[in-house]
Design a protein around this motif. Structure first.
Motif, PDB file in Angstrom:
ATOM      1  N   GLY A 911      44.027  52.689  48.484  1.00 26.81           N
ATOM      2  CA  GLY A 911      45.055  53.627  48.899  1.00 26.81           C
ATOM      3  C   GLY A 911      45.129  54.805  47.949  1.00 26.81           C
ATOM      4  N   ASN A 912      46.157  55.578  48.099  1.00 23.01           N
ATOM      5  CA  ASN A 912      46.390  56.746  47.252  1.00 23.01           C
ATOM      6  C   ASN A 912      47.077  56.279  45.974  1.00 23.01           C
ATOM      7  OD1 ASN A 912      46.765  59.264  46.199  1.00 23.01           O
ATOM      8  ND2 ASN A 912      48.261  59.941  47.715  1.00 23.01           N
ATOM      9  N   GLY A 913      46.298  56.034  44.931  1.00 27.93           N
ATOM     10  CA  GLY A 913      46.852  55.556  43.684  1.00 27.93           C
ATOM     11  C   GLY A 913      47.012  54.062  43.601  1.00 27.93           C
ATOM     12  N   LEU A 914      46.329  53.310  44.444  1.00 29.88           N
ATOM     13  CA  LEU A 914      46.372  51.849  44.369  1.00 29.88           C
ATOM     14  C   LEU A 914      45.054  51.269  44.878  1.00 29.88           C
ATOM     15  CD1 LEU A 914      46.909  50.322  47.426  1.00 29.88           C
ATOM     16  CD2 LEU A 914      49.031  51.582  47.155  1.00 29.88           C
ATOM     17  N   VAL A 915      44.710  50.128  44.348  1.00 24.22           N
ATOM     18  CA  VAL A 915      43.499  49.409  44.751  1.00 24.22           C
ATOM     19  C   VAL A 915      43.830  47.926  44.752  1.00 24.22           C
ATOM     20  CG1 VAL A 915      41.148  48.777  44.126  1.00 24.22           C
ATOM     21  CG2 VAL A 915      41.881  51.125  43.858  1.00 24.22           C
ATOM     22  N   THR A 916      43.546  47.247  45.852  1.00 25.22           N
ATOM     23  CA  THR A 916      43.687  45.799  45.931  1.00 25.22           C
ATOM     24  C   THR A 916      42.299  45.181  45.855  1.00 25.22           C
ATOM     25  OG1 THR A 916      45.680  45.983  47.288  1.00 25.22           O
ATOM     26  CG2 THR A 916      44.529  43.880  47.299  1.00 25.22           C
ATOM     27  N   PHE A 917      42.125  44.251  44.950  1.00 24.00           N
ATOM     28  CA  PHE A 917      40.803  43.687  44.698  1.00 24.00           C
ATOM     29  C   PHE A 917      40.923  42.176  44.539  1.00 24.00           C
ATOM     30  CE2 PHE A 917      42.687  44.298  40.583  1.00 24.00           C
ATOM     31  CZ  PHE A 917      42.240  43.226  39.816  1.00 24.00           C
ATOM     32  N   GLN A 918      39.761  41.544  44.536  1.00 17.66           N
ATOM     33  CA  GLN A 918      39.667  40.108  44.269  1.00 17.66           C
ATOM     34  C   GLN A 918      38.497  39.876  43.342  1.00 17.66           C
ATOM     35  OE1 GLN A 918      38.800  37.377  47.572  1.00 17.66           O
ATOM     36  NE2 GLN A 918      40.402  36.035  46.797  1.00 17.66           N
ATOM     37  N   LEU A 919      38.719  39.082  42.317  1.00 16.24           N
ATOM     38  CA  LEU A 919      37.687  38.806  41.324  1.00 16.24           C
ATOM     39  C   LEU A 919      37.211  37.369  41.486  1.00 16.24           C
ATOM     40  CD1 LEU A 919      37.428  39.953  37.721  1.00 16.24           C
ATOM     41  CD2 LEU A 919      37.395  37.499  38.094  1.00 16.24           C
ATOM     42  N   ARG A 920      35.883  37.216  41.432  1.00 20.38           N
ATOM     43  CA  ARG A 920      35.265  35.897  41.557  1.00 20.38           C
ATOM     44  C   ARG A 920      34.383  35.663  40.339  1.00 20.38           C
ATOM     45  NH1 ARG A 920      35.352  33.951  46.850  1.00 20.38           N
ATOM     46  NH2 ARG A 920      36.546  35.329  48.214  1.00 20.38           N
ATOM     47  N   GLY A 921      34.824  34.753  39.481  1.00 20.83           N
ATOM     48  CA  GLY A 921      34.110  34.487  38.242  1.00 20.83           C
ATOM     49  C   GLY A 921      33.065  33.406  38.417  1.00 20.83           C
ATOM     50  N   LEU A 922      31.867  33.683  37.915  1.00 18.86           N
ATOM     51  CA  LEU A 922      30.771  32.731  38.004  1.00 18.86           C
ATOM     52  C   LEU A 922      30.735  31.854  36.754  1.00 18.86           C
ATOM     53  CD1 LEU A 922      27.994  35.062  39.434  1.00 18.86           C
ATOM     54  CD2 LEU A 922      29.760  33.789  40.648  1.00 18.86           C
ATOM     55  N   GLU A 923      29.911  30.846  36.813  1.00 16.35           N
ATOM     56  CA  GLU A 923      29.822  29.894  35.711  1.00 16.35           C
ATOM     57  C   GLU A 923      29.298  30.561  34.444  1.00 16.35           C
ATOM     58  OE1 GLU A 923      28.866  25.636  37.783  1.00 16.35           O
ATOM     59  OE2 GLU A 923      27.260  27.108  37.728  1.00 16.35           O
ATOM     60  N   PHE A 924      29.802  30.080  33.295  1.00 17.69           N
ATOM     61  CA  PHE A 924      29.288  30.579  32.029  1.00 17.69           C
ATOM     62  C   PHE A 924      27.837  30.164  31.842  1.00 17.69           C
ATOM     63  CE2 PHE A 924      33.228  31.479  29.213  1.00 17.69           C
ATOM     64  CZ  PHE A 924      33.764  32.218  30.250  1.00 17.69           C
ATOM     65  N   ARG A 925      27.594  28.890  32.061  1.00 15.69           N
ATOM     66  CA  ARG A 925      26.231  28.380  31.960  1.00 15.69           C
ATOM     67  C   ARG A 925      25.717  28.167  33.381  1.00 15.69           C
ATOM     68  NH1 ARG A 925      26.737  23.097  28.620  1.00 15.69           N
ATOM     69  NH2 ARG A 925      28.429  22.841  30.116  1.00 15.69           N
ATOM     70  N   GLY A 926      25.181  29.200  33.951  1.00 15.96           N
ATOM     71  CA  GLY A 926      24.742  29.129  35.331  1.00 15.96           C
ATOM     72  C   GLY A 926      23.427  28.387  35.478  1.00 15.96           C
ATOM     73  N   THR A 927      22.983  28.290  36.716  1.00 12.27           N
ATOM     74  CA  THR A 927      21.727  27.626  37.003  1.00 12.27           C
ATOM     75  C   THR A 927      20.548  28.516  36.591  1.00 12.27           C
ATOM     76  OG1 THR A 927      21.732  28.556  39.237  1.00 12.27           O
ATOM     77  CG2 THR A 927      22.793  26.416  38.930  1.00 12.27           C
ATOM     78  N   TYR A 928      19.381  27.964  36.738  1.00 13.41           N
ATOM     79  CA  TYR A 928      18.182  28.734  36.403  1.00 13.41           C
ATOM     80  C   TYR A 928      18.085  29.993  37.245  1.00 13.41           C
ATOM     81  CZ  TYR A 928      13.236  29.980  36.280  1.00 13.41           C
ATOM     82  OH  TYR A 928      12.056  30.674  36.172  1.00 13.41           O
ATOM     83  N   CYS A 929      18.386  29.857  38.541  1.00 14.57           N
ATOM     84  CA  CYS A 929      18.300  31.027  39.423  1.00 14.57           C
ATOM     85  C   CYS A 929      19.326  32.086  39.018  1.00 14.57           C
ATOM     86  CB  CYS A 929      18.531  30.598  40.873  1.00 14.57           C
ATOM     87  SG  CYS A 929      17.241  29.515  41.530  1.00 14.57           S
TER      88      CYS A 929
END
Length: 1649
Positions: A911-929
């Motif tokens: 919007g005008n002076g606003l943003v709605t967002f969503q954060l998705r945190g991944l694993e610290f120790r992820g897989t090989y891929c």
């Protein structure tokens, strides 16, 4: 694999085609047969009626009631049966009684006795019940799957009695093993159903009492007899057996073994196993005197029909079934279908109705695993919509008006257009089985949200929405806005127009249109915060806090912060909307848009093209990490670009300021002028009869203007391209096709939105299937790749269709084959999935102590992503406006990558002076891929020197050919490498390595004991504990000097005070080691206590320390010598798990605060002290250093268990440092870590990902895991693909589809919370801020003018206040608290050298007992200070500051100046006050102190015209407060003298005032020890105390308040008041500390009198 494929074909493909019916081999024949017959009935009934009856309303009259009756009966029975299973009685019946009855029947005993209803065999009456009553369905082991439907294997008629009467039941020959779906209904009545005597009875025809038995899809209606005194006739038994044969009773056709449980087999004899079987059934009450026994479980019932939990759901299902029947029959009789299509349409009707009984689970468009209650209503709802649309289009094609609606050459009122649309909907309806099998239509709530969002975005210029409620709210707001503006527009169009005159009403409409558009663009679509704000204002709630609840103090600050932000925006809009409405009304009414044509519009077009090109193309490109994918570094770099470690917030650069101002000018000035210009030039043409007429024209003008303005205010990123292309296309290329520029811009904005989406989809497809970067994840990918090549044209068509409907284009199973998914809103995920962190607030206490839930790394590390979300909530919107994330639009996805944090940020609403967002945190120790893809986004490409197959190198700071080519074939790009955000750095140390040897454990134990002593001696409840009789009694043995505790848990290796001679910890050995520490801690108390060896304090410390170590040994299982056990016990105590196992420690229960406030903090502080021990081993041997260290850690460090809610609260509150002991049990690991968090500025790489790539991969994962049921953890669709970041994107899906460790709620960031942006544009404009600005500006002007009028003075002198002017006037006042009369305060003689500097404060009542004239003078001279409400009236002070203009507004007085002639007449003052003032004036030349003035006589004064210099206003105030000559303070004792500091202060004649520290960085904490001696101090003792050398562990913090006792002013003539810098320096006293601070670092609160 084969069974899974067959299951997908049956339960997925076939069920989707049929509407839910399929053959399930795991269910009994009865269930499958019932499903088949029911589906055939729903299919055959409308088809038969259509074929047998004439096409008239008779079909509707017959079809609809039949469907209504069937659905009402089925839904009512299903609902009542589920209620019976929920709340019905569970009855266990033993078959032993039937065996006894059979034996008696064989002996010819006709008489049967009625069992006592209160006897032991029938507790409570009726059939014998078990000792427990289940609240829900019994376990599978107790259900009818493993029971035998109440069948008696004796095949005899037994007698039983209920509490209402008796009932005879017929049992089968043998029990069967396959009775999972057997249904047995036994009905009991209160009266006998058997005739008396020997009269025979045909039980097969007796309908008074029957039992319904279902076994493998057969139904047997079998009679039941009550107990009577007669034998059952033989022919009756034959008839019963004949009836069972006729009903194909499988119990008579096959004999099966009876599988009894071992306990039953042991209880009963082997010959009576079957007879002794316990049966279970539910007692289901039909009427108060009538019940039915139900012998089946919930699984059987759920296999038959879906459950509708609420009555409203059942009513809705019945209504939808009737509506489907009604609309379908109407279309049939009207002849829309012929030949085979009639059967196809009846098939569609049957599938829609059947899904209301047994829906497809899971459906291809279901967003979740398991049973989806909403998806059952999708087919009937869409069927009703399509049928209604078919009827409306057909009706419209036959009843068209003469009015023609034509746009761009297409006549929309042409019957052929409507007929074609009707036929298209008919074909779509007939294809329902295929449509729902592919999954092209979402569930109903998703479709409603999608439809409202798309209409709001493309028609009304709205933003994306966050929920169904938000979508409806935003859509309704847009409708209301259009309705309000439509009336003005319609009235203006009805007025007369000419070439040079536009009606004033239309100018009013234009002004309101801009204002309304501006307001709507600044409001979030989610109304929850607004409703919460309204509720808090109208119905404020007072929350009662429970002091015993440890969670009562934990409060999330985010909701209040959001409410404040919304409140500020509403107040700002109230002012701004009025201003811009009036401003644009004035511009429009000035005829500028008519007189300046046509030059004005071309100037505006050129201006928007130039500004947009610079703002949205050039600046973002030159700031990227790889500008135009040609250069290897940004052309415009930030200050932090070359810094290895960033220590401060990001610096605002000149190009960021330029970007902000260009963006502000573009969306607030240029675009509104363009829209108003087009409104003025196009309105008359649109409303003409040749176009749309006035009514429709006014609506189109309103909608088009609102859409263009709102979209320009909200997201102007790509608006300049739309405007420029529209002008070139319709003004130069195809001018004849133009429908006025306003409508051209309106429709082209919609078209360009779809074209951008198509472009992103094609980029994703081409990047994903590029042959030179194929990453096959499975054999299917290799198989699908060549087969996808011939279907490229179809792929392009799919991309165009999916772009038109805004649907994801997802790769099938991650391969190169793409299919179109169902429509979704921008939010994408239908569920509001948020991570619920596991901690002590949401887990049971037993699980916390035993299993330690949430101890895995993912759960513990999720808090860092939650803190990152809060940081983004504070700064994201401002950073986007500053251009730090490049160009952005609705639905964009970014990845934030740091050393260990990798998060996907999804921008939803912009919007005008606003943003709605969503954060998705991944694993610290992820897989090989995941690690391979993280490497791809973090590694640089500057070193690549390849050119095709050779490596000739590259131009400096320019990419090589290969690097530039590869960067163009990625679905992502690096925007910036140094994005600065506040977060926490994480350091972890192995606790095992830190406590490996005994010496280190001994150090920890020593600090543990010292920590306990510290906390018990510093506690405010120490005196209470020492006086507690229960504790004294419990510690009576410990008070003995020769006492020794010989608990085996004590170890000489880890206990420093262990007494080897006595083999324990004696009181004497304890005092030898710790008495010195106890004495020091006691000396630091305000009231030191007795600390000799026999004191009660030492006894309490000894008892607590012994208890604490014994608790550690108990938690370690008395194996403290073992490292693993020691760590286990240490962690148990750290999280608060204390087990008091010794009777000698039970005295602690007298006050559990000792554990919570002393022992627990002691063990936690010991870990930190032990950690410090490694850096300086001997430093803490000094008690002073150790004490100060503990005090410092208490202030700056939060030590808590990570499962404690206080840990999360501290992280979200931005605590500077945190420490925890973590026990990790994950993936077979079992280790202990000491986690240390330090708040600092983190550096992130910002990677922008193609949003269609993200949507497509998300949709593919959902379909694969939910509908296709692929549970392979190594499936090909999640293998790494660096060009698309496939693994990172797929792992960010909602659980359990993906595996993120944190998914934030939808969070809105406002630009008003960004401090750097506020410095550029200013804060919100509200009435309060405007008032403050005007007052501040006025006082600046007065101050500047006053300084300019001084002869020889300067503005710094005026800023210095009375520093020089009061000296020139020789005004003195006594400030010694022992001798002050007018202030009336007393001092404390024991405060040292600075005691005389405490400010005298007197609170005056409103009525002072003076005359009216004197009171009016006081009111005019003294004003109430809003900052110090505790003081009733305050005097002015004779100085001011250009840095603090509000000082003047508090008091209302002008500064004292040397040449000031500001005088106050005494004409109206009482004579007593005049005499006192005369006395003061007479005493001033003598240089005597104010003490001497008191003892002087008061000379009479007859001068009525005597005046008071402005510097003596404070003296007048003191006199007004003590009218009548009465002093409120006692006379000073003889011989009292002033300290040097007071003398210096008295010479100035200033009134002491209070200040508050607002900027601790302005504190000069080392100026007192400077060798240069920049300042001359008023007193040497004060100088030694005014710095960190005297503060020790104390330090001034923001918000602290104190009073000013001295000032150093720049360029002062007096060396004692001269500042060494160009700013005024203050000496502030805070309690007993002295602080030197620059005046700009404090906020002045007002004078003290």
């Amino acid at each position: 694999m084969g069974s899974q494929t067959l299951q997908i074909l049956r339960q997925g493909v076939w069920a989707a085609l049929s509407g839910g019916w399929y053959y399930d081999p795991h269910q009994a024949t009865f269930v499958n047969a019932l499903h088949l017959y029911l589906w055939l009935f729903l299919l055959g009934l409308p088809f038969t009626l259509y074929m047998a009856l004439p096409s008239s309303m008779i079909i509707v009259a017959v079809y609809c009631p039949v469907i209504a009756a069937v659905f009402i009966v089925l839904k009512m029975v299903n609902y009542r049966l589920h209620r019976a299973l929920d709340a019905g009685e569970v009855v266990d019946r033993n078959a032993n009684e039937f065996t006894d009855q059979r034996a008696r029947a064989e002996q010819g005993n006709c008489s049967t006795r009625r069992k006592d209803s209160n006897g032991p065999s029938d507790p409570g009456g009726g059939i014998e019940m078990s000792e427990f009553i289940r609240e829900a369905t019994p376990p599978v082991g107790c259900s009818s799957r493993n029971s035998y439907a109440g069948l008696d294997p004796s095949n005899q008629i037994g007698s039983g009695s209920s509490r209402l009467g008796t009932a005879a039941t017929i049992k089968g020959d043998t029990d069967t093993a396959k009775t999972s779906d057997d249904i047995s209904l036994s009905l009991g009545q209160s009266s006998s159903l058997c005739k008396e005597g020997s009269e025979e009875q045909d039980l097969a025809t007796d309908r008074k009492l029957f039992r319904l038995v279902s076994n493998d899809s057969f139904i047997s209606i079998q009679p039941s007899l009550s107990s009577c005194g007669q034998d059952l006739p033989r022919d009756c038994s034959d008839k019963i057996r004949l009836n069972r044969l006729l009903t194909i009773d499988t119990d008579l056709l096959e004999q099966q073994d009876i599988d009894l449980s071992p306990d039953l087999a042991a209880t009963y004899g082997p010959t009576e196993d079957a007879a002794q079987k316990v049966k279970h059934y539910y007692r289901f009450w039909i009427l108060p005197q009538l019940w039915i026994g139900i012998n089946f479980d919930r699984l059987t019932l759920l296999a038959l029909f879906d459950r509708n939990r609420e009555i409203l759901e059942n009513v809705l299902a019945v209504i939808l079934a009737i509506l489907v029947a009604f609309l379908g029959s109407i279309l049939l009789i009207q002849g829309f279908f012929r030949d085979i299509w009639v059967f196809q349409f009846c098939l569609v009707i049957a599938s829609c109705q059947y899904s209301l009984l047994k829906s497809v689970q899971p459906d291809s468009s279901s967003p979740r695993h398991g049973h989806n209650r909403i998806i059952a209503y999708s087919r009937p709802v869409y069927f009703c919509l399509c049928c209604g649309l078919i009827w409306l289009l057909d009706y419209g094609s036959r009843n068209l008006t003469t009015t023609k609606f034509k746009l761009y050459g297409i006549t929309f009122t042409n019957p052929l257009v409507l007929i074609s649309a009707r036929d298209l909907v008919i074909v779509f309806t007939l294809c329902f089985p295929i449509v729902f099998f592919i999954g092209l239509l979402p569930q109903v709530n998703t479709f409603v949200m999608y439809l409202c969002e798309q209409l709001d975005i493309h028609i009304f210029g709205g933003n994306a929405t966050t929920s169904l409620l938000a979508a409806l709210y935003s859509f309704i707001c847009s409708i209301v806005a259009v309705a309000l503006l439509y009336g003005l527009c319609y009235g203006a169009l009805k007025d007369s127009w000419d070439g040079q005159h536009i009606p004033v009403l239309f100018s009013v409409f234009c002004g309101l249109l801009v204002a309304v558009s501006y307001h709507l663009s600044r409001q979030s679509s989610d109304p929850s915060v607004l409703f919460s704000l309204m509720q808090s204002k109208i119905f404020p709630k007072t929350e009662e806090k429970n002091p015993e609840d440890p969670l009562s103090e934990v409060k999330d600050p985010l909701p209040e912060k959001l409410r404040n932000s919304v409140s500020e925006r509403l107040q700002s809009d109230l002012v701004v909307c009025i201003v811009i409405g009036v401003l644009y009304f004035a511009i429009h009414v000035s005829t500028a848009f008519t007189v300046l044509q046509p030059a004005l519009k071309y100037v505006l077009y050129a201006l928007v093209g130039f500004v947009g090109f610079i703002t949205h193309y050039v600046l973002p490109q030159v700031r990227k990490q790889l500008p135009w994918h040609c250069f290897s570094r940004p052309l415009l770099k930030t200050v932090e670009y070359n810094q290895y470690e960033v220590r401060n917030a990001a610096t605002v650069m000149w190009f960021e300021k330029l970007h902000v101002w260009l963006l502000f000018m573009e969306k607030n000035i240029i675009y509104p002028l363009i829209v108003l210009n087009e409104l003025s030039s196009s309105a008359e043409t649109i409303a003409s009869p040749k176009k749309l007429d006035t009514e429709l024209g006014a609506l189109m003008i309103t909608i088009a203007g609102l859409k263009l303005l709102r979209s320009s205010f909200s997201s102007p990123t790509y608006q300049y391209i739309t405007v420029v292309f529209t002008v070139l296309f319709f003004k130069i290329d195809y001018e004849a096709f133009s429908e006025t520029m306003l409508l051209d811009l309106f429709f082209m904005s919609i078209l360009f939105n779809k074209l951008w989406e198509l472009l992103y989809k094609l980029q994703f497809v081409y990047t994903y299937i590029a042959p030179w970067q194929i990453t096959w994840g499975s054999a299917f990918h290799a198989f699908a790749q060549p087969f996808a090549v011939p279907h490229s044209a179809m792929l392009f068509v799919q991309a165009a269709v999916s772009a038109f409907f805004s649907t994801p284009l997802n790769p099938f199973l991650g391969s190169a084959i793409f299919i179109t998914s169902y429509v979704r809103p921008v939010k994408f995920w239908e569920r509001d999935y948020n991570t619920k962190r596991v901690d002590h607030s949401n887990t049971r206490l037993a699980s916390q102590l035993d299993r330690n839930p949430g101890s895995d790394d993912n759960n513990l590390n999720s808090i860092f992503y939650e803190h990152l979300t809060r940081s983004l909530q504070h700064s994201l919107c401002g950073d986007l406006l500053l251009g730090r994330w490049g160009n952005y639009s609705t639905g964009d996805c970014f990845i934030l990558a740091s050393d260990y944090l990798n998060a996907l940020v999804h921008l939803i609403e912009i919007g005008n002076g606003l943003v709605t967002f969503q954060l998705r945190g991944l694993e610290f120790r992820g897989t090989y891929c995941q690690q391979r893809e993280v490497e791809a986004i973090t590694e640089g490409v500057e070193e690549d020197e390849g050119f095709c197959c050779c490596e000739p190198g590259h131009i400096p700071h320019v990419l090589s050919f290969n690097a530039a080519f590869s960067q163009r074939w990625l679905a992502w790009e690096v925007i910036v490498t140094k994005y600065i955000l506040e977060g926490y750095s994480i350091t972890d140390n192995s606790a095992a390595s830190m406590l490996q040897v005994f010496d280190l454990r001994k150090v920890l134990t020593t600090y543990y004991v010292k920590g306990i002593i510290y906390y018990v001696t510093t506690s405010s409840k120490l005196e209470e504990w020492l006086a507690n009789e229960t504790m004294q009694e419990g510690l009576r043995l410990c008070a003995d000097r020769n006492y020794v505790d010989v608990d085996p848990t004590f170890n000489p290796n880890i206990d420093e005070d262990y007494d080897h001679r006595l083999a324990g910890i004696s009181r004497e050995s304890f005092c030898v080691i710790y008495l010195n520490w106890i004495e020091y801690c006691s000396s630091r108390r305000a009231k030191p206590l007795d600390v000799d060896k026999d004191s009660s304090l030492v006894t309490l410390c000894y008892g607590l320390c012994v208890l604490g170590r014994r608790a550690l040994g108990t938690a370690s299982h008395h194996m403290s010598s073992n490292l693993e056990s020691f760590l286990y016990g240490l962690h148990a105590l750290f999280k608060g798990d204390f087990r008091i196992s010794s009777i000698r420690d039970e005295w602690i229960f007298a006050d559990m605060e000792l554990l919570r406030k002393v022992v627990v903090p002691g063990i936690r502080m010991s870990i930190k002290l032990h950690q410090d021990h490694f850096t300086s081993p001997d430093e803490y041997d000094d008690p002073t250093v150790l004490y100060e260290a503990i005090v410092s850690h208490e202030k700056n460090l939060v030590i808590a268990h990570e499962g404690d809610p206080a840990w999360r609260s501290a992280v979200l509150a931005n605590s500077p440092s945190l420490l925890a002991l973590r026990h990790v049990m994950d993936d077979g690991t079992n280790e202990y870590k000491i986690i240390m968090l330090n708040r600092r500025y983190l550096s992130f790489r910002v990677i922008k990902v193609n949003k269609e790539c993200v949507r497509g991969l998300w949709a593919g994962q959902q379909q694969e895991l939910v509908f296709l049921r692929n549970r392979n953890p190594e499936r090909g669709s999640i293998q790494n693909a660096k060009q698309a970041l496939r693994n990172m994107i797929n792992s960010s899906c909602d659980q359990p589809i993906g595996y993120p460790i944190f998914v934030s709620p939808l969070t809105t960031s406002y630009s008003d919370s960004h401090e750097q942006l506020k410095e550029i544009l200013g804060g919100p404009i509200s009435l309060g801020n405007i008032r403050n600005f005007i007052v501040s500006t006025w006082h600046r002007l007065r101050k500047g003018c006053g300084a300019g009028c001084n002869s020889g003075g300067n503005i710094e002198d005026s800023d210095a206040g009375g520093g020089t002017s009061c000296t020139s006037n020789n005004a003195t006042i006594a400030n010694d608290p022992h001798s002050t009369v007018s202030q009336g305060s007393t001092g404390n003689p024991g405060q040292g050298s600075g005691a005389g500097l405490h400010p005298p404060v007197t609170s005056y009542p409103p009525a002072l007992g003076t005359s009216h004239s004197s009171h009016s003078v006081q009111s005019s001279l003294v004003r109430q200070s809003p900052a110090r409400a505790s003081v009733a009236s305050q005097s002015s002070y004779c100085y001011s500051s250009r840095h603090s203009s509000l000082r003047m507004s508090t008091t209302g007085f002008v500064p004292c100046r040397r040449s000031s002639t500001s005088q106050i007449s005494l004409r109206n003052l009482p004579s007593s006050i005049q005499s006192r003032l005369s006395m003061v004036n007479q005493m001033e030349p003598s240089g005597q102190s104010g003490v001497a003035c008191v003892h002087q006589g008061l000379p009479s004064s007859s001068s009525s015209s005597q005046s008071i210099p402005a510097c003596k206003h404070h003296t007048l105030v003191g006199f007004l407060g003590t009218d009548g000559g009465q002093s409120s303070a006692p006379d000073a004792p003889p011989g009292n003298t002033l300290s040097p500091a007071n003398n210096a202060h008295a010479k100035k004649g200033e009134v002491i005032y209070r200040v508050q520290i607002v900027d601790p960085s302005q504190i000069l904490d080392g100026i007192n020890l400077s060798k240069r001696k920049e300042l001359q101090w008023p007193d040497e003792g004060i100088r030694l105390k005014a710095g960190r050398n005297s503060w020790k562990d104390w330090s001034p913090q923001e918000g602290m308040e104190g009073h000013v006792i001295h000032r150093w002013v720049p360029c002062s003539r007096d060396p004692g008041t001269r500042s060494h810098i160009d700013k005024t320096v203050l000496l502030v006293q805070i309690d007993d500390k002295y602080v030197t601070v620059v005046e700009t670092g404090v906020l002045e609160l007002g004078a003290e009198v």
